[in-house]
Design a protein around this motif. Structure first.
Motif, PDB file in Angstrom:
ATOM      1  N   ASP A  14     -24.001  -4.293 -41.639  1.00  0.00           N
ATOM      2  CA  ASP A  14     -24.112  -4.672 -43.053  1.00  0.00           C
ATOM      3  C   ASP A  14     -22.713  -4.947 -43.579  1.00  0.00           C
ATOM      4  N   ALA A  94     -29.444  -7.364 -38.715  1.00  0.00           N
ATOM      5  CA  ALA A  94     -29.052  -7.223 -40.130  1.00  0.00           C
ATOM      6  C   ALA A  94     -30.267  -7.434 -41.016  1.00  0.00           C
ATOM      7  N   ASP A 100     -25.350 -12.167 -43.146  1.00  0.00           N
ATOM      8  CA  ASP A 100     -24.313 -11.333 -42.527  1.00  0.00           C
ATOM      9  C   ASP A 100     -23.672 -11.979 -41.306  1.00  0.00           C
ATOM     10  N   ASP A 159     -25.974   1.336 -45.793  1.00  0.00           N
ATOM     11  CA  ASP A 159     -26.997   0.303 -45.571  1.00  0.00           C
ATOM     12  C   ASP A 159     -27.200   0.032 -44.091  1.00  0.00           C
TER      13      ASP A 159
END
Length: 937
Positions: A14, A94, A100, A159
């Motif tokens: 992340d 992701a 990302d 995350d």
């Protein structure tokens, strides 16, 4: 046996960035990564990175990463080799991989390193497929739903870790699926983002190594695995007859351990049962305040009369209320009364999945639309779980995806098809026929009150009755969107003649095709011309409008009485009849073309399947517009209908006649409402807002009931409302008084930025333009950084906004119109409701102007404010307050900013309608309220 992915290493990544535009100078400010080996998280990484540019306030609000935090951090060039090494020979994962991975690769390349080229997987798509009934796929919402601890949302380290745990939960869910479902998912998954299909392929490969019997509660039909459906073998009237508990002692005995004995609720139950049991009374209007237990009360009052085989029909305005009655109130009723009753929701067939249509959709070759593919895959999993096939279980807020046209049930009996024995709509009808209580919505009842499903002489409860007649009228409103119609015809011409792979290009040399195509070339043009002639004729009468409302970008809405718009009825009938003839000609010829294509199917290319399907869709569209045209012709064929209908021209460009569209509105649904009433017995109309200072006359008139034959009752709250609700109304000479002034907008925006300690704030407006301006100011405020700011018309559909408001931990919702009363919030209540302006309808709205013109003939112009405008506004105002206290567990604050409640003669009527007295406060006192939590009040 070896599990899937035991030899794979996943790097779940992340990024937090200064923005989304990597090509325009945005950079990474935090890299987070969790490594999964042997299906366990074994290591995590987190690097704060100096972007060498300012972090925008909005990003700081979201991530809580400030310029100060990264000032001493190393830049990306320092970390790039280490990040590249961490991710070497891993599968990149992701939550929104297409953000990302490209962003990270862009930074790696700028640092002089090779981009990542290994497998990449998206957990958003995986979650949408694996958990098809979840209301949201934002990472924060998923982790809450799956009970994954998420300590620091929107921080890359946190995350990445929770995304890794999410991936493992998805894998576990997919591994439990039946083999046939896995096989179809694997086949479809090739169209998913990047290498997301690898997850399905690998799980399917491992699963095939072991033969797994199908679970006992599942059944395979063709290649679909369905949950077995059971229709209970009951007979109407075969309920265990009980005696209504007359005394308080009997009720206390029944209520024990199930329901608290509350005097106000018991009095309401007794009054309602007295009405149901009476031989003479047939209509009762009841105002029952929020928290009085009205739903349970009316269910109990009718329940003991259902043993004879007569059904109870409950009509509500919203799906949320229907679900609440079925899943909360009915089970409680059965626990308390010990009666053997069955309840079902009744809704249109389009809410149910058509298994035949869905099965066929899986084998169409065009999977170009990503959302369609994900929806299909999610439905395959949902079919192993659903007991109803009700598409509402998918909690979608948009049913416009092309797939729905193919998979919504058309409502036919489905006899002899592959899935006939398992058809969800037919099973729903069977359950409804055997049920004792049927729960539906106002609009469905208005359009299907003659349906045999209700049984003989059924009882009727109209819940939220203040909205019933309006919903009946709205259900009969219709339109002809001419712009879309001729746009559709242009698309048809493109399919036939102008596209690279058009029918003419593919088959124009075949004499049979050529004959039909030559006719269609002329006739589709004629159809477009006939549509445009109708538009021009309507546009030419624009100066006879009774109202005009300016919209954005040169768009206008014009309201008409029927006789003013259709000044020459024969001319319009001729134009519409010509358009109808042209529709039929084009429809027949397109059908002939399809017939030829079907007979050529053995020789067709795969791409021709797409042409066939597209032409079928165009025929469906022609059928729809044909039906709408017949409805309009029907209006013109009966002159008296024109007196009861209002018409609105929506012109999207005032200078262009061909941007004209037509809507017609039922202004006076009395005849339809009276016909509906004849089919039902013991009609109860109940709501929290039906009386005005103990006077029910407006409601009785509005419901088209006979005042001499209609009983009324006002229930008492079951708790002390003043302990749960506080009302503050602004009175301050230093605050702007004119709700239309720019200063007032600025005042509202500044006030809202002072809010603290309230989790769910509803701000009620009467103007969408004001919402737009206030939203802009709030979005830039650092004070509200912990809140999700939602705004009608700006952050999604009303349904989507309501869903987000219900899910979010802290949210401010700026809403108008239906947010005063019509839209329900599923999970959370409202802590603070703020009225920016008294909810008078805008007289510029064509619908309002048309209704006003209709009323002038009945009561005279000088009486309209008193008999219609003011009562409507007061009811809506009371409904706005009612958003706060739904039951005795709720507490809330209601704030009125519009100082007309003190300064105008009608203001006291608004205040008198509230359940508690309003406290007059200055601007400073109001700020003190906003800065303190409701618990401190």
């Amino acid at each position: 046996m070896k599990k899937a992915f035991t030899d794979d290493v996943f790097a779940v990544v992340d990024l937090e960035t200064t923005g989304t535009q990597r090509n325009q100078g945005d950079h990474i400010i935090q890299f987070g990564c969790a490594i999964i080996k042997k299906r366990k998280v074994v290591k995590t990484y987190s690097f704060l990175i100096n972007p060498h540019r300012e972090i925008p306030q909005a990003v700081e609000n979201l991530t809580h990463i400030s310029n100060r935090d990264v000032a001493q951090a190393r830049d990306f060039n320092y970390y790039a080799p280490k990040i590249r090494k961490i991710l070497e020979n891993t599968i990149f994962v992701a939550h929104n991989v297409n953000f990302d991975l490209p962003f990270l690769n862009y930074e790696l390349v700028n640092a002089g390193l090779e981009p990542l080229t290994g497998k990449a997987i998206d957990t958003v798509e995986l979650a949408q497929i694996a958990f098809p009934t979840f209301p949201s796929y934002k990472l924060r919402d998923l982790t809450a739903r799956l009970k994954i601890k998420h300590l620091n949302p929107h921080r890359a380290d946190s995350d990445a870790l929770v995304t890794a745990k999410l991936l493992l939960k998805v894998i576990k869910k997919l591994e439990a699926l039946p083999q046939a479902t896995l096989n179809t998912l694997t086949s479809l998954s090739k169209g998913l983002l990047r290498d997301t299909d690898y997850i399905f392929y690998e799980i399917g490969q491992v699963a095939r190594q072991t033969k797994r019997p199908l679970d006992k509660d599942l059944i395979q039909v063709k290649h679909l695995i369905l949950k077995k459906q059971i229709v209970p073998l009951r007979h109407i009237g075969a309920v265990s007859k009980g005696e209504f508990p007359q005394s308080d002692e009997e009720k206390k005995k029944l209520f024990k351990k199930n329901l608290r004995f509350r005097r106000g609720q018991v009095s309401l139950i007794n009054r309602l049962h007295e009405f149901v049991y009476s031989d003479t009374d047939n209509s009762l209007v009841v105002e029952a305040p929020n928290g009085s237990g009205k739903t349970f009360s009316y269910l109990m009052a009718y329940a003991y009369e259902l043993y004879s085989g007569r059904k109870l029909v409950v009509a509500t305005p919203t799906k949320v209320l229907q679900e609440q009655i079925l899943k909360q109130e009915i089970p409680q009723l059965l626990r308390v009364t010990h009666l053997d009753l069955d309840a079902q929701i009744v809704k249109s067939s389009s809410h149910y999945l058509d298994l035949d249509g869905f099965y066929n959709s899986l084998y169409q070759t065009d999977n170009a639309i990503q959302q369609t593919l994900i929806l299909q895959m999610g439905i395959l999993i949902w079919l192993t779980e659903t007991e109803t096939g009700d598409l509402d279980e998918l909690q979608l807020t948009n049913y416009q995806a092309p797939l729905f046209a193919a998979i919504e049930h058309p409502g036919d009996a489905r006899i002899g098809t592959a899935f006939a024995d398992y058809d969800f709509w037919n099973l729903a009808r069977s359950r409804q026929e055997q049920a004792d209580i049927l729960i539906t919505n106002h609009a469905y009842l208005a359009n299907h009150y003659m349906d045999s499903i209700w049984g003989q002489n059924p009882f009727l409860v109209v819940d939220e009755a203040h909205r019933f007649v309006e919903n009946v009228a709205s259900s009969r409103n219709d339109s002809l969107q001419f712009e879309s119609f001729w746009g559709m015809c242009s698309h048809l011409r493109n399919l036939l003649f102008y596209a690279e792979d058009s029918a003419k290009v593919r088959f124009g040399n075949n004499i049979e095709f050529k004959i039909i195509l030559d006719k269609l070339e002329k006739n589709t043009t004629d159809l477009i011309h006939s549509i445009n002639k109708v538009q021009q004729a309507l546009y030419d009468n624009r100066n006879f409008a009774t109202s005009r409302e300016e919209r954005r970008q040169n768009a206008i809405s014009l309201g008409f009485q029927g006789q003013d718009l259709f000044r020459n009825v024969p001319q319009f009938k001729q134009l519409l009849s010509q358009m109808q003839d042209n529709i039929e000609i084009v429809r027949q010829e397109t059908n002939q073309l399809l017939f030829l294509l079907y007979h050529q199917q053995k020789n067709l290319l795969t791409s021709d399947d797409v042409l066939i399907r597209d032409l079928q869709e165009e025929i469906d569209h022609l059928d729809y517009y044909s039906e709408q045209n017949y409805l309009l012709l029907d209006q013109l064929s009966e002159p008296q209908k024109l007196d009861h209908e209002g018409f609105v021209l929506e012109i999207s460009n005032e200078d262009d006649p061909l941007s004209t569209n037509l809507t017609w509105l039922m202004l006076d649904p009395e005849e339809e409402v009276q016909q509906l009433y004849q089919y039902f017995d013991k009609k109860l109309f109940i709501s929290a807002t039906l009386a005005q200072q103990d006077n029910f006359s407006y409601t009785i008139k509005n419901l088209y009931l006979d005042p001499k034959k209609t009983l009324t009752y006002r229930a008492k709250p079951s708790f002390k409302v003043e302990k749960h609700l506080k009302v503050y109304a602004l009175s301050d000479n230093d605050a702007p008084e004119d709700p239309n002034s720019p200063e007032y907008e600025e005042f509202i925006s500044n006030l809202l930025t002072q809010i603290k300690n309230y989790n769910h704030i509803l701000v009620l407006f009467t103007n969408l333009d004001v919402i737009r301006d206030v939203f802009s100011k709030l979005s830039e405020s650092n004070n509200l950084k912990d809140y999700e700011i939602l705004a009608q018309g700006l952050t999604g559909s009303n349904e989507k906004i309501a869903k987000r408001f219900g899910i979010a931990e802290k949210a401010v919702l700026l809403g108008a119109n239906s947010f005063w009363e019509g839209i329900d919030f599923k999970h959370n209540g409202v802590d603070l409701a703020i009225v920016t302006r008294l909810p008078f309808e805008s007289p510029d709205q064509p619908e309002v102007k048309l209704r006003t013109e209709c009323l002038k003939k009945q009561v005279g112009a000088d009486k309209i404010f008193e008999v219609d405008t003011l009562p409507r506004a007061i009811l809506r105002f009371r409904q706005g307050c009612g958003r706060l206290i739904r039951n005795e567990r709720d507490h809330g604050i209601f704030i009125i900013l519009d100082q007309r409640v003190w300064n105008k003669s009608y203001g006291e009527q608004f205040l008198a309608g509230l359940p508690v007295s309003a406290k007059k406060v200055s601007k400073q006192q109001l700020l003190n309220v906003l800065r303190n939590s409701k618990q401190n009040e």
